[in-house]
Design a protein around this motif. Structure first.
Motif, PDB file in Angstrom:
ATOM      1  N   ARG A  80      68.960  -8.945  13.557  1.00 33.33           N
ATOM      2  CA  ARG A  80      67.737  -9.735  13.646  1.00 33.33           C
ATOM      3  C   ARG A  80      67.977 -11.121  14.235  1.00 33.33           C
ATOM      4  N   TYR A  85      61.903  -9.175   9.913  1.00 26.02           N
ATOM      5  CA  TYR A  85      62.872 -10.088   9.315  1.00 26.02           C
ATOM      6  C   TYR A  85      62.316 -10.794   8.077  1.00 26.02           C
ATOM      7  N   THR A 108      60.064  -9.618  15.954  1.00 24.09           N
ATOM      8  CA  THR A 108      61.177  -9.502  15.010  1.00 24.09           C
ATOM      9  C   THR A 108      60.867 -10.219  13.703  1.00 24.09           C
ATOM     10  N   GLY A 134      64.511  -1.488  11.038  1.00 17.49           N
ATOM     11  CA  GLY A 134      64.103  -2.417  12.085  1.00 17.49           C
ATOM     12  C   GLY A 134      63.356  -1.728  13.202  1.00 17.49           C
TER      13      GLY A 134
END
Length: 467
Positions: free
Chosen positions: A341, A391, A387, A163
């Protein structure tokens, strides 16, 4: 030396023996330490994404000039903003489809070429009609680059810290937005609107050099059965490692992950296995499209026409909103692997909705109050927006990952086509507060959908997340 001999030499130097398998390719990727090739890939692919952001928002800085130059009505402006989105909608399907069949790097290089050529051509556009047509064609490249680039960066990362790695790369998109606003505020009044589009032509260079400097996605090559090339691609990363390679995990365990799941088709995106994920993705990306294109591209024009701010002030206030977008993205990158997330997306969208609602409440205050509310709204949106790039690729298997990201991007483009018209109609009717309230509803609903239909993907190997 034959290709097979080269493959075994690469495997041997990486501490791997025997023929390459999908399990061994994944195992080698999951043990990759920091290395120079990852840095190179992030810089070069990031350059494409930077100029994607730059070219997407360049219209905001040039629009106040073009309105006077070509005597554009609010309806003309909405059409011009939406023109790029029409092209991006096409590109969001075309380039991911190409990437699934011919490779991620080839697709990124080709889309960069389209972006660069058409941006330069925009600078020479003699009329509104020509500029409008070029914006559609440029949009095809813009719509295709982002989802494929996000797919590639996700596929070369290991689960641990993925991430943060992906989001630190993806920050180049809001930085591109910021650079476009900041440079636009300085360049347009001094050198004219054309200069923005000449600068936006830089991605053309990537069309010629990207495939020579960055290896193809090993995961994609392995999924296509091209094991020799996949092993060579992994070795391109391994041989530039800054430290000794750690012990490799058991390839058999990764092989079993792959074996448990059938190869997926594009139609599976909307089938029983993935419909909930796809619904969450759709709402997530539509929200980003509605706010990004329905608000940010209009801001300089709103500040100038509704609040009668001078051109330079209107452009500077738009820059302030972009600064908060970059800061929000940096904060998100630091927290996404710790918090997860879904919480990042949900909280950022809720706060975005609150900021937009406050803009509606105080719409008849000074331009600075409205600009502050809009800046915070875009700052919080940036957290959820960025994000989405880590994701969304995590939600789909390698065989349909790029296309899944493209479909997500397509929802954004559909929203982007209609959102500018919403603001245009409310501006003409003198109901700017209504526009802010309607915009606020969208991220609020998106947060609910992601919460109840999405899954958490933090810290898992991509193959573990297959349904």
């Amino acid at each position: 030396m034959s290709t097979i001999d080269n493959t075994f030499e690469a495997q041997s130097s990486a501490g791997v023996s025997g023929p390459a398998t999908r399990g061994s390719i994944i195992a080698r990727l999951e043990r990759l330490p920091a290395n120079a090739m990852l840095v190179r890939a992030r810089i070069l692919i990031g350059l494409a994404t930077f100029f994607d952001g730059f070219d997407v928002i360049a219209i905001a800085a040039t629009l106040p000039i073009l309105i006077g130059k070509w005597h554009l009505t609010p309806w003309d402006v909405a059409l011009l903003i939406g023109a790029s989105s029409v092209g991006q909608l096409i590109g969001a399907f075309l380039f991911p489809w190409y990437a699934e069949r011919h490779g991620r790097v080839k697709a990124i290089a080709l889309s960069s070429g389209v972006i660069g050529v058409t941006s330069i051509a925009c600078g020479f556009a003699p009329s509104f009609a020509v500029f409008f047509a070029l914006r559609i064609v440029q949009g095809i490249g813009l719509g295709g680059e982002l989802p494929v680039a996000a797919t590639y960066i996700n596929e070369i990362c290991r689960a641990h810290g993925r991430g943060r790695f992906v989001l630190l790369y993806e920050i180049v998109f809001p930085v591109g937005l910021l650079a476009s606003n900041a440079l636009g505020a300085w360049i347009v009044p001094r050198f004219g609107w054309e200069a923005m589009y000449f600068i936006g032509g830089v991605p053309l260079i990537l069309f010629f050099v990207l495939r020579k400097l960055v290896p193809e996605s090993p995961r994609w090559l392995a999924e296509r059965g091209r094991m020799s090339e996949a092993a060579d691609a992994v070795h391109a990363f391994e041989r530039t490692a800054k430290t000794a390679l750690p012990p490799m995990g058991d390839p058999a365990s990764f092989e079993s992950m792959v074996a448990r799941h059938p190869k997926r088709k594009m139609s599976d995106l909307f089938g029983k296995a993935y419909w909930k994920r796809s619904a969450a993705v759709a709402m997530l990306w539509m929200t980003c499209g509605v706010i990004q294109y329905g608000l940010s591209t209009w801001l300089p024009t709103i500040y100038r026409t509704v609040y009668h701010a001078p051109l330079q002030l209107a452009l500077n206030l738009a820059v302030a909103a972009s600064v908060l977008g970059v800061l929000g993205s940096l904060l998100c990158a630091m927290l996404v692997d710790k918090v997860g997330r879904k919480p990042i997306i949900n909280w950022s969208f809720m706060l975005c909705a609150l900021s937009l609602a406050l803009a509606g409440v105080f719409h008849d205050a000074s331009v600075y109050v409205v600009a502050m509310c809009c800046a915070f709204a875009l700052g919080w949106l940036a957290c959820g927006f960025i994000t989405a790039y880590v994701y969304t690729p995590e939600l789909y298997p390698t065989s349909i990952r790029a296309f899944g990201c493209g479909v997500g991007g397509a929802w954004l483009k559909l929203a982007a086509i209609f959102a500018p018209t919403l603001v245009s109609k409310t501006m003409i009717g003198g109901n700017l507060d209504v526009a802010f309230y309607l915009l606020a509803v969208v991220p609020f609903l998106a947060a609910l959908v992601v919460q109840f239909l999405g899954i958490e993907t933090k810290g898992k190997v991509l193959e573990q997340l297959e349904a």
